[in-house]
Design a protein around this motif. Structure first.
Motif, short mmCIF file in Angstrom:
data_model
loop_
_atom_site.label_atom_id
_atom_site.label_comp_id
_atom_site.label_asym_id
_atom_site.label_seq_id
_atom_site.Cartn_x
_atom_site.Cartn_y
_atom_site.Cartn_z
N CYS A 213 -66.71 -27.58 -12.08
CA CYS A 213 -66.35 -28.42 -13.21
C CYS A 213 -64.85 -28.70 -13.18
CB CYS A 213 -66.69 -27.74 -14.53
SG CYS A 213 -68.44 -27.32 -14.74
N THR A 214 -64.48 -29.95 -13.38
CA THR A 214 -63.08 -30.33 -13.37
C THR A 214 -62.84 -31.34 -14.48
OG1 THR A 214 -61.28 -31.05 -11.91
CG2 THR A 214 -63.33 -32.25 -11.76
N PRO A 215 -61.62 -31.41 -15.03
CA PRO A 215 -61.35 -32.38 -16.10
C PRO A 215 -61.56 -33.81 -15.64
CG PRO A 215 -59.61 -30.72 -15.99
CD PRO A 215 -60.46 -30.51 -14.79
N ASP A 216 -62.01 -34.68 -16.56
CA ASP A 216 -62.22 -36.06 -16.19
C ASP A 216 -60.89 -36.83 -16.22
OD1 ASP A 216 -61.65 -37.03 -18.80
OD2 ASP A 216 -63.72 -36.84 -19.40
N PRO A 217 -60.83 -38.00 -15.57
CA PRO A 217 -59.58 -38.75 -15.48
C PRO A 217 -58.96 -39.08 -16.84
CG PRO A 217 -61.17 -39.62 -13.92
CD PRO A 217 -61.90 -38.63 -14.77
N GLY A 218 -59.80 -39.26 -17.87
CA GLY A 218 -59.29 -39.57 -19.19
C GLY A 218 -58.52 -38.44 -19.84
N LEU A 222 -53.92 -36.61 -12.29
CA LEU A 222 -53.76 -37.42 -11.09
C LEU A 222 -55.10 -37.50 -10.36
CD1 LEU A 222 -51.56 -38.80 -9.22
CD2 LEU A 222 -51.59 -36.66 -7.93
N ASP A 223 -55.41 -38.66 -9.82
CA ASP A 223 -56.63 -38.82 -9.02
C ASP A 223 -56.39 -38.15 -7.67
OD1 ASP A 223 -59.01 -39.57 -7.92
OD2 ASP A 223 -58.40 -41.64 -7.54
N SER A 224 -56.86 -36.93 -7.55
CA SER A 224 -56.54 -36.10 -6.39
C SER A 224 -57.41 -36.42 -5.18
CB SER A 224 -56.72 -34.62 -6.76
OG SER A 224 -56.73 -33.81 -5.61
N ILE A 225 -56.78 -36.66 -4.06
CA ILE A 225 -57.48 -36.89 -2.81
C ILE A 225 -58.16 -35.59 -2.34
CG2 ILE A 225 -57.16 -37.46 -0.36
CD1 ILE A 225 -54.84 -39.34 -1.36
N THR A 226 -57.48 -34.47 -2.52
CA THR A 226 -58.07 -33.19 -2.14
C THR A 226 -59.31 -32.89 -2.96
OG1 THR A 226 -55.85 -32.38 -1.64
CG2 THR A 226 -57.60 -30.74 -1.77
N ARG A 227 -59.24 -33.15 -4.25
CA ARG A 227 -60.41 -32.88 -5.11
C ARG A 227 -61.58 -33.76 -4.71
NH1 ARG A 227 -59.63 -34.13 -11.19
NH2 ARG A 227 -59.80 -36.24 -10.35
N ARG A 228 -61.32 -35.04 -4.45
CA ARG A 228 -62.40 -35.92 -4.02
C ARG A 228 -63.05 -35.39 -2.75
NH1 ARG A 228 -60.10 -41.16 -2.78
NH2 ARG A 228 -58.13 -40.90 -3.87
N SER A 229 -62.21 -34.90 -1.82
CA SER A 229 -62.73 -34.38 -0.56
C SER A 229 -63.59 -33.14 -0.78
CB SER A 229 -61.56 -34.03 0.38
OG SER A 229 -60.70 -35.12 0.58
N VAL A 230 -63.08 -32.22 -1.57
CA VAL A 230 -63.79 -30.96 -1.80
C VAL A 230 -65.10 -31.20 -2.56
CG1 VAL A 230 -63.70 -28.81 -3.15
CG2 VAL A 230 -61.82 -29.41 -1.62
N PHE A 231 -65.08 -32.09 -3.53
CA PHE A 231 -66.31 -32.35 -4.27
C PHE A 231 -67.36 -33.01 -3.38
CE2 PHE A 231 -65.84 -31.90 -9.07
CZ PHE A 231 -64.99 -30.81 -8.94
N GLU A 232 -66.92 -33.84 -2.45
CA GLU A 232 -67.88 -34.43 -1.51
C GLU A 232 -68.46 -33.36 -0.60
OE1 GLU A 232 -67.97 -37.93 1.93
OE2 GLU A 232 -66.44 -37.99 0.34
N LEU A 233 -67.62 -32.47 -0.11
CA LEU A 233 -68.09 -31.38 0.75
C LEU A 233 -69.05 -30.47 -0.02
CD1 LEU A 233 -64.71 -30.43 2.47
CD2 LEU A 233 -66.68 -31.48 3.60
N ALA A 234 -68.70 -30.17 -1.27
CA ALA A 234 -69.55 -29.30 -2.08
C ALA A 234 -70.92 -29.93 -2.32
CB ALA A 234 -68.87 -29.01 -3.43
N ALA A 235 -70.94 -31.22 -2.64
CA ALA A 235 -72.21 -31.90 -2.89
C ALA A 235 -73.10 -31.87 -1.65
CB ALA A 235 -71.96 -33.34 -3.34
N ARG A 242 -69.38 -31.44 -11.51
CA ARG A 242 -69.39 -32.13 -12.79
C ARG A 242 -67.96 -32.41 -13.23
NH1 ARG A 242 -71.83 -29.98 -18.60
NH2 ARG A 242 -71.64 -31.98 -19.70
N THR A 243 -67.73 -33.60 -13.75
CA THR A 243 -66.43 -33.98 -14.29
C THR A 243 -66.59 -34.19 -15.79
OG1 THR A 243 -65.82 -35.07 -12.23
CG2 THR A 243 -64.57 -35.67 -14.17
N ARG A 244 -65.80 -33.44 -16.58
CA ARG A 244 -65.94 -33.52 -18.04
C ARG A 244 -64.69 -32.98 -18.72
NH1 ARG A 244 -66.77 -28.48 -20.21
NH2 ARG A 244 -67.78 -26.85 -18.98
N ARG A 245 -64.64 -33.10 -20.03
CA ARG A 245 -63.55 -32.49 -20.79
C ARG A 245 -63.72 -30.97 -20.80
NH1 ARG A 245 -60.58 -36.56 -23.58
NH2 ARG A 245 -61.11 -38.47 -22.46
N ILE A 246 -62.59 -30.25 -20.70
CA ILE A 246 -62.62 -28.79 -20.62
C ILE A 246 -61.63 -28.21 -21.63
CG2 ILE A 246 -62.15 -26.76 -19.18
CD1 ILE A 246 -62.99 -28.43 -16.75
N GLU A 247 -62.09 -27.29 -22.47
CA GLU A 247 -61.23 -26.59 -23.41
C GLU A 247 -60.60 -25.38 -22.71
OE1 GLU A 247 -60.59 -27.63 -26.48
OE2 GLU A 247 -61.97 -29.34 -26.27
#
Length: 317
Positions: A213-218, A222-235, A242-247
């Protein structure tokens, strides 16, 4: 980060030319105002012992973001992403050496001498690419502790979070100083709503019931290139994302937490504000799996992601 001693014959790329590192200078009066809108990237190139090549990781994606940041900052880049990617590969061929990983620092700033407080819109951006050796933390068992910063995340309505400029990173500097004064390694920034955004130059990911789970862009990240890569690998590996608001309190109760970024790579978190994460001593199983996948990808051990890599033969230039 301790800077290594410079190797003899080191070069830097500056506005279309490879020049001696010692010659890459500007007048002191050209530094201050020109730096306000300066945009930058951090890019890693990993040595592959099996392929005997340096592998620049997602070079073009980083260069595209650099050009976009300059344009959002109302500076006029003289080079496009493809030209900067070729320049970075050429620099790696000149400075790389077998067995060494290389960190690239491309950045652009207002060209010329500026004494006005505000650099005019449309000013040409001078672009340079510097480099130095670095030691990867992947697979080394390193961990860190986080603390929620007393400094909130920079408001995206004041300066866009997607703008990767030096001035935005002063927020990260203040947060890091604050976190370390309280015995932690890195900060957690929250936004005006008290929601988690990111750390200083790194994304924050928590693992809950096996899901990343990671915070959503809103939230203001920053739109992280590393995060995009890792989430693709994880999937691809069957790990839900999941991308959502996090308290902030969700971090305290998460099964696992880790940082992501070019510099952070995949860095496990063992505590947040004194709350132990997992066993409070080492990375959890999902984090270890993600780290292994990312390590394989950047070293060229995953044939499915060759498009992410720019292969360079050190000494070939």
């Amino acid at each position: 980060m301790t800077m290594p001693a410079e190797r003899p014959g080191r070069v830097i790329w500056r506005d279309g030319e490879f020049i001696p590192w010692d010659d890459a200078v500007v007048h002191v009066n050209a530094v201050g105002h020109a730096s306000v809108s300066a945009a930058f990237e951090g890019v890693h190139a990993y040595w592959s012992p099996t392929r005997r090549q340096l592998l620049g990781f997602r070079l073009r994606d980083h260069m595209r973001r650099l050009v976009d940041s300059l344009r959002l900052g109302s500076l006029r880049p003289s080079f496009d992403a493809d030209e900067l990617t070729a320049a970075a590969a050429g620099l790696l061929a000149r400075v790389g050496a077998p067995g060494r990983d290389v960190y690239l620092r491309p950045w652009g700033f207002a060209a010329g001498l500026h004494r006005e407080q505000m650099v005019p819109a449309g000013t040409r951006a001078e672009v340079v690419i510097d480099s130095w050796d670095f030691t990867s933390k992947l697979g080394q068992g390193q961990t860190c502790a986080l603390a929620v910063s007393s400094w909130p995340r920079l408001n995206s309505s004041a300066s866009p979070a997607g703008l990767k400029v030096f001035s935005n990173y002063h927020n990260g500097r203040l947060g890091t100083i604050d976190a370390r004064s309280r015995g932690a390694d890195w900060p957690v920034f929250v936004n005006a709503n008290g929601e988690v955004t990111e750390s200083s130059g790194a994304c924050i990911v928590m693992v809950v019931d096996g899901t990343l789970c990671t915070p959503d862009p809103g939230s203001g990240i920053l739109d992280s290139i590393t995060r995009r890569s890792v989430f693709e690998l994880a999937a691809e590996a069957g790990i839900p994302t999941r991308t959502r608001r996090i308290e902030r309190t969700e971090l305290y109760l998460a099964d696992e937490v880790f940082l992501l970024g070019t510099a952070a790579e995949v860095l496990p978190v063992v505590s947040v504000d004194g709350f132990a994460i997992g066993d409070g001593a080492q990375a959890g199983p999902v984090t270890r799996k993600v780290e292994s996948l990312y390590h394989q990808a950047v070293r060229g051990a995953l044939s499915t992601h060759e498009a992410w890599l720019t292969a360079v033969e050190p000494g070939s230039a």
